[in-house]
Design an enzyme around this catalytic site. Structure first.
Site, short mmCIF file in Angstrom:
data_model
loop_
_atom_site.label_atom_id
_atom_site.label_comp_id
_atom_site.label_asym_id
_atom_site.label_seq_id
_atom_site.Cartn_x
_atom_site.Cartn_y
_atom_site.Cartn_z
N ASP A 1 53.55 -12.93 3.19
CA ASP A 1 53.43 -14.23 3.85
C ASP A 1 52.65 -15.20 2.97
O ASP A 1 51.74 -15.87 3.44
CB ASP A 1 52.76 -14.05 5.23
N PHE B 1 48.49 -15.55 14.69
CA PHE B 1 47.65 -14.54 15.33
C PHE B 1 46.81 -15.14 16.44
O PHE B 1 46.71 -14.59 17.55
CB PHE B 1 46.75 -13.89 14.27
N1 ADP Z 1 37.66 -17.23 6.40
C1 ADP Z 1 38.02 -18.45 6.77
N2 ADP Z 1 37.25 -19.52 6.46
C2 ADP Z 1 37.64 -20.77 6.81
N3 ADP Z 1 38.77 -21.04 7.48
C3 ADP Z 1 39.58 -20.02 7.82
C4 ADP Z 1 39.23 -18.67 7.49
N4 ADP Z 1 40.21 -17.86 7.95
C5 ADP Z 1 41.11 -18.65 8.52
N5 ADP Z 1 40.76 -19.95 8.47
C6 ADP Z 1 41.53 -21.10 8.98
O1 ADP Z 1 42.35 -20.65 10.05
C7 ADP Z 1 43.74 -20.79 9.69
C8 ADP Z 1 44.51 -19.61 10.27
O2 ADP Z 1 44.02 -18.40 9.70
P1 ADP Z 1 44.99 -17.19 9.36
O3 ADP Z 1 44.15 -16.04 8.92
O4 ADP Z 1 46.07 -17.64 8.46
O5 ADP Z 1 45.54 -16.89 10.81
P2 ADP Z 1 46.97 -16.41 11.32
O6 ADP Z 1 47.00 -14.93 11.09
O7 ADP Z 1 46.91 -16.75 12.78
O8 ADP Z 1 48.01 -17.18 10.56
C9 ADP Z 1 43.74 -20.86 8.17
O9 ADP Z 1 44.89 -21.55 7.69
C10 ADP Z 1 42.47 -21.63 7.90
O10 ADP Z 1 42.67 -23.01 8.11
#
Ligand code: ADP
Ligand code: MG
Length: 438
Positions: free
Chosen positions: A209, A90
């Site tokens: 996912d 994302f």
């Molecule tokens: N609430 C959060 N607190 C801490 N780190 C976060 C949080 N949300 C996301 N991250 C970090 O960002 C990364 C990508 O977030 P994610 O929601 O999986 O994004 P995408 O939809 O781009 O895959 C996660 O693997 C984590 O390392």
């Protein structure tokens, strides 16, 4: 102060350029006093996307804060690299801090702000899916969505901050010891409860996912599922499955889903089995750096799972034997069932939760004086654990807290192999295995 009751119509005029409003019956709009969840199908229908006014009647609007882009820039120090937490399909995620200067009465707290990469492959639909789902579903094992921002083409999401980042970084650390056995089981159990909750809803949700980088960890290793951009409504009534484009991540997606595009909750159960296998072995689902026959973890390790005498051949050597033998057998047998080729032979997530709870209560971890876990070099001063942490093991039973062990790396590294523009369900194309390689 309670979150303001905001109407989407007034706040999102640029987000939803809907010419005509879809009919009420089609959208099944969630009213405040209704238990029915707003359907995700309404988001993905290009002929009739959700409108602002539909959403303004839903509980979503009352559950979330709406931020301006300027506010989110300010709280993340203009999305500075020093606040960078991680990145997936994302876009980048940055740490920020909100308090009542941001909104009167707002609880002071760290947050994680996810920003849509406008040059990336995801977009409004994935953003909307997260807002609609996490705006409605609350559970101790789902990450809490605090709010969002929608300005022009910009799409952002604001979540509770998870202090230990994602499981991938914790399970496969470069410079430190990996997670102890009971911490791994606690994480598996928490993530299983999150999935069981999604599957057990009146209108089931398929997460689609499930993988280590989407499992986030709180300071006490409570696991929460994050990243709902690919989630889908499950089959309802007499339907056996829903048909979709194949999306997910190599190494985690169930084989029958990759082959047919038929989506059921059992696809998540398969992915859960892959993560269990990663927790047992300390090895990534796919890893090109391993010998050819070991690169695909499931193919290599699954045969060992059904034979308790061979189990020690695949157990993570970094556990140094500090695990419950009985527990490992139970987890291996559970992983074996989850990874069954026949989706009907896989257990439900509720059953998986029960087994993992049993394993958490076993007391047969071999006795050892203590395990020293070296702290990782800290990137940010406020994250410094300061003290060396120990796990005491007394009379064969883990005692005390699982303390601060590792630091998130927060490296700006894209997850690889995230495949989104897939083939039609009938296609049998084989994807390149790029997921999870570092
Ligand atoms: N609430 C959060 N607190 C801490 N780190 C976060 C949080 N949300 C996301 N991250 C970090 O960002 C990364 C990508 O977030 P994610 O929601 O999986 O994004 P995408 O939809 O781009 O895959 C996660 O693997 C984590 O390392
Ligand atoms: Mg992700």
């Amino acid at each position: 102060m309670a979150i303001k009751n905001i109407t989407w119509k007034s706040y999102l005029p640029t987000c939803f350029k809907v010419k005509c409003l879809p009919s009420e019956s089609r959208l099944r709009v969630l009213k405040q006093d209704s238990i029915q969840r707003l359907s995700l199908a309404d988001i993905s229908d290009p002929g009739s996307p959700l409108s602002a006014s539909d959403l303004s009647n839903s509980v979503i609007a009352s559950n979330l804060h709406i931020f301006t882009l300027a506010e989110l820039k300010e709280i993340t120090n203009d999305f500075s690299s020093s606040n960078f937490l991680g990145e997936g399909g994302f876009g980048p995620v940055h740490k920020g801090f909100i308090d009542d200067k941001c909104r009167p009465g707002m609880e002071a707290q760290p947050v994680a702000v996810k920003l849509l990469d406008l040059d990336g492959t995801q977009g409004h639909r994935e953003w909307m899916t997260e807002v609609v789902l996490l705006g409605q579903l609350r559970h101790p094992h789902l990450v809490k969505l605090i709010g969002y921002c929608c300005e022009d083409e910009h799409r952002l999401l604001v979540y509770e901050y998870m202090a230990r980042g994602n499981l991938q970084n914790q399970l496969f650390p470069r410079y430190t010891s990996s997670l102890p056995w009971l911490t791994r089981i606690k994480i598996a159990s928490g993530a299983a409860k999150g999935l069981a909750f999604l599957h057990g809803e009146e209108k089931p949700v398929i997460y689609r996912d499930f993988k280590t980088s989407n499992i986030l960890l709180d300071s006490d290793y409570t696991a929460k599922l994050s990243d709902f951009g690919l989630a889908k409504d499950g089959p309802e009534g007499n339907e056996t499955h829903v048909s979709t484009r194949v999306m997910g991540t190599h190494g985690y997606a169930a084989p029958e889903y990759v082959m047919t595009g038929h989506l059921t909750t059992m696809n998540d159960v398969y992915s859960f089995g892959v993560v269990l296998l990663e927790l047992l072995t300390g090895k990534r689902a796919l890893d090109k750096s391993r010998p050819a026959r070991e690169q695909n973890l499931v193919k290599w390790a699954r045969p060992f799972l059904k034979d308790p005498h061979k189990l020690d051949r695949i157990m993570d050597p970094r556990l140094e034997g500090q695990y419950s033998m009985e527990g490992a057998k139970k987890v291996a047998s559970l992983a074996f069932q989850c990874l069954s080729h026949n989706p009907k032979s896989r257990p439900t997530m509720n059953n998986a939760v029960k087994i993992l709870e049993l394993v958490l209560n076993l007391n047969d971890i071999p006795v050892s004086s203590f395990v020293y876990i070296a702290p990782m070099e800290c990137k940010r001063k406020e994250d410094d654990p300061k003290a060396i942490q120990y796990e005491e093991i007394n009379e064969g039973k883990l005692k005390g807290n699982v303390n601060q062990i590792h630091q998130e790396k927060g490296e700006r590294k894209k997850e690889k192999g995230y495949y989104r523009h897939m083939h039609q369900p009938s296609s049998r194309a084989v994807y390149s295995d790029t997921a999870c390689s570092v």
